[in-house]
Design a protein around this motif. Sequence first.
Motif, PDB file in Angstrom:
ATOM      1  N   GLN A   1      28.401  17.304 -16.820  1.00  0.00           N
ATOM      2  CA  GLN A   1      29.742  17.683 -17.242  1.00  0.00           C
ATOM      3  C   GLN A   1      30.315  16.612 -18.155  1.00  0.00           C
ATOM      4  OE1 GLN A   1      31.762  18.895 -13.428  1.00  0.00           O
ATOM      5  NE2 GLN A   1      33.107  19.995 -14.835  1.00  0.00           N
ATOM      6  N   GLY A   2      31.206  17.035 -19.051  1.00  0.00           N
ATOM      7  CA  GLY A   2      31.924  16.072 -19.868  1.00  0.00           C
ATOM      8  C   GLY A   2      31.373  15.868 -21.259  1.00  0.00           C
ATOM      9  N   VAL A   3      30.197  16.415 -21.542  1.00  0.00           N
ATOM     10  CA  VAL A   3      29.638  16.269 -22.885  1.00  0.00           C
ATOM     11  C   VAL A   3      30.400  17.161 -23.870  1.00  0.00           C
ATOM     12  CG1 VAL A   3      27.575  16.568 -24.316  1.00  0.00           C
ATOM     13  CG2 VAL A   3      27.367  15.649 -21.998  1.00  0.00           C
ATOM     14  N   VAL A   4      30.710  18.381 -23.431  1.00  0.00           N
ATOM     15  CA  VAL A   4      31.499  19.324 -24.227  1.00  0.00           C
ATOM     16  C   VAL A   4      32.717  19.717 -23.390  1.00  0.00           C
ATOM     17  CG1 VAL A   4      31.533  21.544 -25.416  1.00  0.00           C
ATOM     18  CG2 VAL A   4      29.433  20.175 -25.375  1.00  0.00           C
TER      19      VAL A   4
ATOM     20  N   LEU B   1      24.935  27.705 -12.527  1.00  0.00           N
ATOM     21  CA  LEU B   1      24.060  27.882 -13.688  1.00  0.00           C
ATOM     22  C   LEU B   1      22.663  27.412 -13.337  1.00  0.00           C
ATOM     23  CD1 LEU B   1      23.607  28.282 -16.804  1.00  0.00           C
ATOM     24  CD2 LEU B   1      24.431  25.935 -17.073  1.00  0.00           C
ATOM     25  N   ARG B   2      21.669  28.185 -13.768  1.00  0.00           N
ATOM     26  CA  ARG B   2      20.274  27.780 -13.592  1.00  0.00           C
ATOM     27  C   ARG B   2      19.534  28.009 -14.906  1.00  0.00           C
ATOM     28  NH1 ARG B   2      17.205  30.465  -8.645  1.00  0.00           N
ATOM     29  NH2 ARG B   2      19.034  29.623  -7.575  1.00  0.00           N
ATOM     30  N   PHE B   3      18.509  27.202 -15.130  1.00  0.00           N
ATOM     31  CA  PHE B   3      17.745  27.234 -16.382  1.00  0.00           C
ATOM     32  C   PHE B   3      16.338  27.741 -16.096  1.00  0.00           C
ATOM     33  CE2 PHE B   3      14.600  24.801 -18.878  1.00  0.00           C
ATOM     34  CZ  PHE B   3      14.934  25.216 -20.162  1.00  0.00           C
TER      35      PHE B   3
ATOM     36  N   LEU C   1      21.513  21.667 -25.194  1.00  0.00           N
ATOM     37  CA  LEU C   1      20.937  23.001 -25.371  1.00  0.00           C
ATOM     38  C   LEU C   1      22.040  24.057 -25.388  1.00  0.00           C
ATOM     39  CD1 LEU C   1      17.833  24.389 -23.540  1.00  0.00           C
ATOM     40  CD2 LEU C   1      19.891  25.754 -23.695  1.00  0.00           C
ATOM     41  N   ALA C   2      22.906  24.016 -24.392  1.00  0.00           N
ATOM     42  CA  ALA C   2      24.010  24.981 -24.291  1.00  0.00           C
ATOM     43  C   ALA C   2      24.993  24.457 -23.262  1.00  0.00           C
ATOM     44  CB  ALA C   2      23.497  26.358 -23.882  1.00  0.00           C
TER      45      ALA C   2
ATOM     46  N   LEU D   1      23.658  21.763 -20.424  1.00  0.00           N
ATOM     47  CA  LEU D   1      22.246  21.481 -20.216  1.00  0.00           C
ATOM     48  C   LEU D   1      21.808  20.515 -21.315  1.00  0.00           C
ATOM     49  CD1 LEU D   1      20.997  25.078 -19.380  1.00  0.00           C
ATOM     50  CD2 LEU D   1      21.233  23.160 -17.800  1.00  0.00           C
ATOM     51  N   VAL D   2      21.366  19.329 -20.908  1.00  0.00           N
ATOM     52  CA  VAL D   2      21.166  18.223 -21.854  1.00  0.00           C
ATOM     53  C   VAL D   2      19.774  17.627 -21.698  1.00  0.00           C
ATOM     54  CG1 VAL D   2      21.977  15.915 -22.485  1.00  0.00           C
ATOM     55  CG2 VAL D   2      23.626  17.681 -21.877  1.00  0.00           C
ATOM     56  N   LEU D   3      19.154  17.325 -22.834  1.00  0.00           N
ATOM     57  CA  LEU D   3      17.937  16.511 -22.864  1.00  0.00           C
ATOM     58  C   LEU D   3      18.363  15.072 -23.132  1.00  0.00           C
ATOM     59  CD1 LEU D   3      15.576  18.734 -25.046  1.00  0.00           C
ATOM     60  CD2 LEU D   3      15.534  18.493 -22.560  1.00  0.00           C
ATOM     61  N   ASN D   4      18.232  14.225 -22.140  1.00  0.00           N
ATOM     62  CA  ASN D   4      18.633  12.824 -22.257  1.00  0.00           C
ATOM     63  C   ASN D   4      17.377  11.978 -22.458  1.00  0.00           C
ATOM     64  OD1 ASN D   4      19.655  10.265 -22.096  1.00  0.00           O
ATOM     65  ND2 ASN D   4      20.733  10.560 -20.167  1.00  0.00           N
TER      66      ASN D   4
END
Length: 467
Positions: free
Chosen positions: A159-162, A228-230, A209-210, A168-171
């Motif tokens: 949370q907090g990126v957008v 949410l699930r990926f 990603l989204a 969903l983030v690739l770090n």
Amino acid sequence: MPSPATLSNLLQQMYQNKEVLQGWDAVMNLLESSVNTFFMKQWNQQTGGAGRLCIAVVWCEGVLPAPGHQGWFTNVTQVQVDLGPPLFQFMSGRNEVTVRQDILGGATRLGTMSVPSNFNPSTAQISPNDPRVDWAAPQPVDTSKHPYLSGTVGLQQVQGVVGSAHSLVLNFAQGAFALNALSVVGVDNTVLVNQLKNWFATHQVRYVLASVDFQNIAGASGLTPTSLRFNVVTTNAGNTVVQLLITTNGNPPSSNVINVNEPVPTADGLTCTLMISSRVLYQDVLCRGFNGHGGNFSLYPMGPKAGYNAWYATISPQMHFQGSFSYGNCCDRTTVTYSVYLGGDYTGTATEGFALSQQIHTQGNAPVDITVSARYAVALSGSGAGQAIRIIPGTPSVTVSGGAEGEMKSRLQDILNNDIRNSMAGVSFNPVTYFALRNLLFPGNLINMSQVQVPADLLIAGTFSPQ
């Protein structure tokens, strides 16, 4: 032979199998190439459009005595590499992505620096080409063997990126990497990889990603995400599809499987689909909108029943027709009374929107056969953030045979052409468009809806366009 990835086949499969989401409230299907487009836009932002990412890492070793015991020094290593654009590949059934970046060039540089005896390399703050270091001449990185950085990066939900959305983030700081076909004299590749990961962490190298906003933007609980699930699937047609499996006011199922073979109709040039469960469609869109119009009849959502494995809606209260008529000559007339209750169910169709249908055969002295059929197409309008979905009622068909045919047919057609038609035309799909365009967020892109149908679950198919 597998079915081609066409819109027609997808609609037919969703219609025949009825509810296909297997308990999920909404599923967003993205073609892998679309996700890579999102990633490349972020890459271009990171590099300022230069096409390469310049990384310079510097580290030092422990304390060593200077020759002749004239103080202390440490060895300093500097490596600068230029990485090319990342190539991402999603793996079916796994929450991680493989990545490869070519090493386009670079240089290494060694040096020494005078330090105190209690110098701590882990807390040293040495910048590239630091003037405190006695540097040797830089040596170019050998790229003749086409070296590259490869690895896997897990997908994290943060949370907090957008805003306050769940992304969903690739770090890259959490990835596992290896250097391939690269040899740097005097430098262990494992040490260099760790230094690169530290650089990724310091410079926050990550790709979104989204994002899914869990706020109640649509004004309906059925279209307010709660989890949410990926998932990733590779289809029979060879398409890699990234899925966002979303729960709203339902319960998340244990399986990630949805019951369609080709969720994105790539054969028709479409790159994404949004599917919303029939439960949410009928509870939070059709019935809610119909009943809010204030007509004489209401729609009630009904769960799946034997022979129909999806939600639908039914008219209540039923339309009541009663009266009497006489037949015979003046001296021998017979009077017959009738009382008929006529409801109607709304279900989905593959290509014609909602269908209203009902058949009744009455018993007694005045048997009556009544058939009601109507179609209510769904259509798109507008563009960009102003896209909208609406219902376009068609002309209903009513057939009545038997006693009181003229009276009953006239009354039925009046109700269908006025009360019910107006209520259907007044159904608002705003909750759906808010969900698609404001709850679901994609880096720098907006869903461009081009097809909408209600085979059972709601299907929106489209592409992405820059915001």
